[in-house]
Design a protein around this motif. Structure first.
Motif, PDB file in Angstrom:
ATOM      1  N   PHE A 172      -3.750  -3.255  -3.996  1.00 32.14           N
ATOM      2  CA  PHE A 172      -5.181  -3.340  -3.688  1.00 32.14           C
ATOM      3  C   PHE A 172      -5.899  -4.216  -4.716  1.00 32.14           C
ATOM      4  N   ALA A 184      -6.500   3.489  -1.353  1.00 36.65           N
ATOM      5  CA  ALA A 184      -7.638   2.693  -1.801  1.00 36.65           C
ATOM      6  C   ALA A 184      -8.621   3.527  -2.612  1.00 36.65           C
ATOM      7  N   LYS A 239       0.846  -1.197   0.000  1.00 32.42           N
ATOM      8  CA  LYS A 239       0.000   0.000   0.000  1.00 32.42           C
ATOM      9  C   LYS A 239       0.875   1.238   0.000  1.00 32.42           C
ATOM     10  N   MET A 289     -12.112  -0.580   1.932  1.00 31.59           N
ATOM     11  CA  MET A 289     -10.883  -0.767   2.705  1.00 31.59           C
ATOM     12  C   MET A 289     -11.067  -0.113   4.066  1.00 31.59           C
TER      13      MET A 289
END
Length: 257
Positions: free
Chosen positions: A181, A209, A175, A197
């Protein structure tokens, strides 16, 4: 409509050696609602078996395929590109790269090295980069909440130093990389616009996200600090007290769909 959930671990499910109040029950309620879950963590200190054992110790058994980490993405990248790893990671984390090829084209893999970081290790990695090695960042976080409850420097600062010194451009595998993702969602067969998320990091978890089409809830636990929800774009879909409140929000919106 919500048909899939991504959950951060540290600061959302647990804090240090304890599960956050209501978190284990919240996961059970999400599962009872028929929502598939992936636990997505940028951890680069604990190998996967240790993470799974920790969760089981909290009364939260998690299947191996439900846990998604940057080490998996790195192993896949190394295989696809025919590279061998030069590891700048925590000593406990090196087992995540057992069985990877040796020799040939190189890739410097940077994670949270912890107290074992020193100039010699930094310089060896730098010299690999000057010889043309790729720079892979397992995560690019600025900070994390340490065992003493205070924020500590994370691997993002080391990644930035290598980019400055070597002029290499890091490939971020954890991330907020969109590929991270989307790969986690692919394992559930869930499109981004039907996923949410839940994280405590407004930058990596939430803005990351949201930038690739997911909904995202920011919890006020873990590393959250007042005002985080206004510091990064895109902003969270909602700000909630904790994972228990996040589960209430998700289940309500899943029913609405």
């Amino acid at each position: 409509m919500i048909s899939g959930v991504l959950l951060d671990l540290a600061g959302v499910v647990y804090d240090g050696d304890k599960a956050i109040a209501g978190a284990v029950d919240a996961v059970a309620r999400l599962r009872a609602a028929g929502l598939p879950i992936r636990f997505v963590s940028n951890t680069t200190r604990s190998p996967r078996p240790a993470v799974l054992r920790r969760l089981a110790g909290f009364g939260l058994p998690v299947e191996e395929e439900e846990l998604f980490t940057p080490a998996q993405a790195a192993r896949q990248w190394l295989r696809q590109h025919g590279c061998s790893p030069h590891l700048l990671v925590h000593p406990d984390f090196k087992t995540e790269f057992d069985g990877m090829p040796e020799g040939g084209r190189r890739a410097v893999i940077v994670g949270d090295v912890g107290e074992s970081l020193d100039y010699a290790k930094l310089n060896r990695a730098f010299r690999e980069l000057t010889r043309g090695a790729e720079l892979l960042a397992l995560a690019n976080n600025r900070s994390f909440k340490d065992a003493d409850g205070i924020l500590s420097l994370d691997a993002g600062a080391v990644v930035a130093a290598f980019e400055f010194a070597s002029r290499a451009q890091a490939i971020v595998l954890g991330k907020p990389s969109p590929e991270f993702f989307l790969s986690a969602l692919a394992g559930m067969g869930c499109p981004p616009d039907e996923a949410v998320m839940v994280g405590d990091d407004a930058e990596s978890d939430v803005a990351g996200a949201r930038s690739c089409g997911l909904g995202a809830l920011l919890v006020r636990t873990g590393k959250y600090r007042a005002g985080d929800e206004t510091r990064f774009d895109p902003p969270p879909s909602a700000v909630v007290a904790d994972l228990a409140a996040a589960a209430d929000w998700i289940i309500a919106h899943a029913k609405d769909g």
